[in-house]
Enzyme design. Structure first.
Site, mmCIF file in Angstrom:
data_model
loop_
_atom_site.group_PDB
_atom_site.id
_atom_site.type_symbol
_atom_site.label_atom_id
_atom_site.label_comp_id
_atom_site.label_asym_id
_atom_site.label_seq_id
_atom_site.Cartn_x
_atom_site.Cartn_y
_atom_site.Cartn_z
ATOM 1 N N ASP A 193 -23.133 -10.269 27.301
ATOM 2 C CA ASP A 193 -23.248 -9.181 28.173
ATOM 3 C C ASP A 193 -22.209 -8.179 27.762
ATOM 4 O O ASP A 193 -22.628 -6.838 27.547
ATOM 5 C CB ASP A 193 -22.892 -9.399 29.680
ATOM 6 C CG ASP A 193 -23.991 -10.186 30.353
ATOM 7 O OD1 ASP A 193 -25.177 -10.591 29.705
ATOM 8 O OD2 ASP A 193 -23.794 -10.474 31.458
ATOM 9 N N HIS A 232 -30.542 -18.932 27.376
ATOM 10 C CA HIS A 232 -29.878 -20.146 27.542
ATOM 11 C C HIS A 232 -29.834 -20.624 26.025
ATOM 12 O O HIS A 232 -29.571 -21.987 25.766
ATOM 13 C CB HIS A 232 -30.571 -21.144 28.440
ATOM 14 C CG HIS A 232 -30.504 -20.825 29.768
ATOM 15 N ND1 HIS A 232 -29.363 -21.223 30.654
ATOM 16 C CD2 HIS A 232 -31.475 -20.233 30.631
ATOM 17 C CE1 HIS A 232 -29.627 -20.743 31.809
ATOM 18 N NE2 HIS A 232 -30.982 -20.215 31.836
ATOM 19 N N SER A 283 -29.564 -6.083 40.694
ATOM 20 C CA SER A 283 -30.630 -5.845 39.470
ATOM 21 C C SER A 283 -30.494 -6.773 38.331
ATOM 22 O O SER A 283 -31.494 -6.993 37.399
ATOM 23 C CB SER A 283 -30.804 -4.207 38.999
ATOM 24 O OG SER A 283 -29.655 -4.099 38.312
#
Length: 390
Positions: A175, A34, A125
């Site tokens: 990501d 975060h 996952s």
């Protein structure tokens, strides 16, 4: 895995032509949670598990897709003239999104392709299968269509753009960046505000990374995530009345403590404190690895979870049960939740010779407390996307 996928490709699309095999990894964030939307640092790494794709160009504008993970859909067909999001098209919206994003940035694909893929990332996952598929598609477009001026940083940005603007998920850059820029046995120390980055060797001294999945069904996570973002934005605006900063991540702990009374709500004080302190923990964690101080790195992971639990309040009983059980086990260097929270996953570093006992003991305690089983995955740090061969 590749041989099986090739058999599926031929069975669905036939033989002949120039056929290429690609791979893009999954990722996990070791510390820095975060912080991305608060102008801070993250510390993710690519994994050796991920998504394999086999592709062959066509001479028309058809796009044909098949996934071994979604075999029930069979071969799904669309076209370069139909790059529109459709919920019923399920997983193929992600590669479609990337083709669309490349076009939006001036790289138009004029010939279609046949595409078969399989992901070795376990379902649910939290190791970023969607971003893996996006970056895989970016790598395919770059190599197959000669878009060589698109480097892997741009590929990450285009993949994020695809997910934000086409799929409609407001993800940050972490990501896609971690997957596109992965380097074996290294994590990426990334400033999410500037995209400046450096590689840091991850030497685990006989330990391994173990992912722990709560298997909690998704609930209010998205609304709570947006709530946390708003709380941090409001806290930042209050601080900006007296201090010229653009993000909470610019503050040191001392600067925050000196100015926190400007934040008018005690809840917002705790949210902002996490953003500031977590960013500084990430800075210290990278330094600890450089100094081969794995013990300190583990302590910072533990402190990260405590902050996420107490100040940011995004863990929940499932993640706390997993992490607190992990802390009790022999051979555990550190453990913390990873990802958005509210259920989901935790990451731990465990001495290799203790992993079997770790999984048994943590799994038993978790099931007794929560009522259902957790899943565990031992993962290795791998490289970014690659084209293997014809």
């Amino acid at each position: 895995m590749q041989q099986q996928l090739m058999e599926s490709f031929v069975a669905n699309f036939g033989e002949g032509g120039e056929i290429y095999t690609f791979f893009a990894p999954g990722r996990v964030n070791l510390i820095g949670e975060h912080t991305d939307y608060n102008g801070g640092h993250v510390f993710p790494c690519a994994l050796t598990i991920g998504t394999y794709g086999i592709v062959r160009k066509r001479k028309d504008r058809k796009l044909r897709f098949y996934s071994q993970n979604f075999d029930k859909f069979g071969v799904m067909e669309t076209s370069l003239d139909d790059l529109v999001y459709r919920k019923e098209e399920n997983w193929i919206n992600y590669p479609k999104a990337v083709i669309w994003a490349f076009k939006e940035h001036g790289y138009e694909v004029t010939e279609g392709f046949d595409f078969a893929c399989v992901g070795t990332i376990p379902n649910g996952s939290g190791l970023s299968s969607s971003a893996s598929l996006e970056v895989l598609t970016s790598k395919i477009l770059i190599d197959l269509y000669g878009f060589q001026e698109v480097d892997m940083v741009k590929a990450a940005l285009y993949s994020q753009y695809a997910e934000n603007k086409f799929v409609g998920v407001n993800c940050g850059i972490m990501d896609q960046f971690a997957i596109a820029m992965g380097k074996k046995d290294h994590a990426i120390y990334l400033d999410t505000a500037t995209l400046e980055y450096q590689y840091a060797p991850v030497e685990l001294d006989g330990a391994k990374i173990v992912i722990m999945n709560t298997n909690k069904k998704r609930g209010l996570g998205e609304s709570k995530y947006n709530e946390r973002r708003q709380e941090c934005e409001t806290a930042l605006a209050e601080i900006q009345k007296v201090k010229d900063i653009k993000a909470l991540g610019e503050l040191t702990e001392e600067e925050f403590e000196a100015i926190k009374e400007e934040i008018k709500d005690p809840i917002r004080v705790r949210r902002a404190k996490h953003a500031v302190y977590e960013n500084q923990r990430t800075v210290k964690a990278v330094e600890a690895l450089k100094n081969h101080d794995l013990t300190l790195f583990g302590q910072l992971m533990n402190e990260s979870h405590i902050s996420l639990r107490d100040d940011y309040e995004v863990t929940g009983k499932e993640l706390d049960a997993l992490v607190e059980a992990a802390w009790k086990q022999e051979g555990v260097v550190g453990a913390r939740m990873t990802g958005a929270g509210f259920g989901g996953r935790a990451v731990s570093i465990v001495k290799a010779d203790q992993i079997d006992a770790f999984v048994k003991n943590v799994g038993k305690e978790y099931e007794e407390k929560i009522g259902y089983q957790a899943d565990f995955y031992v993962v290795e740090i791998g490289s970014g996307p690659v084209c293997f061969a014809k």
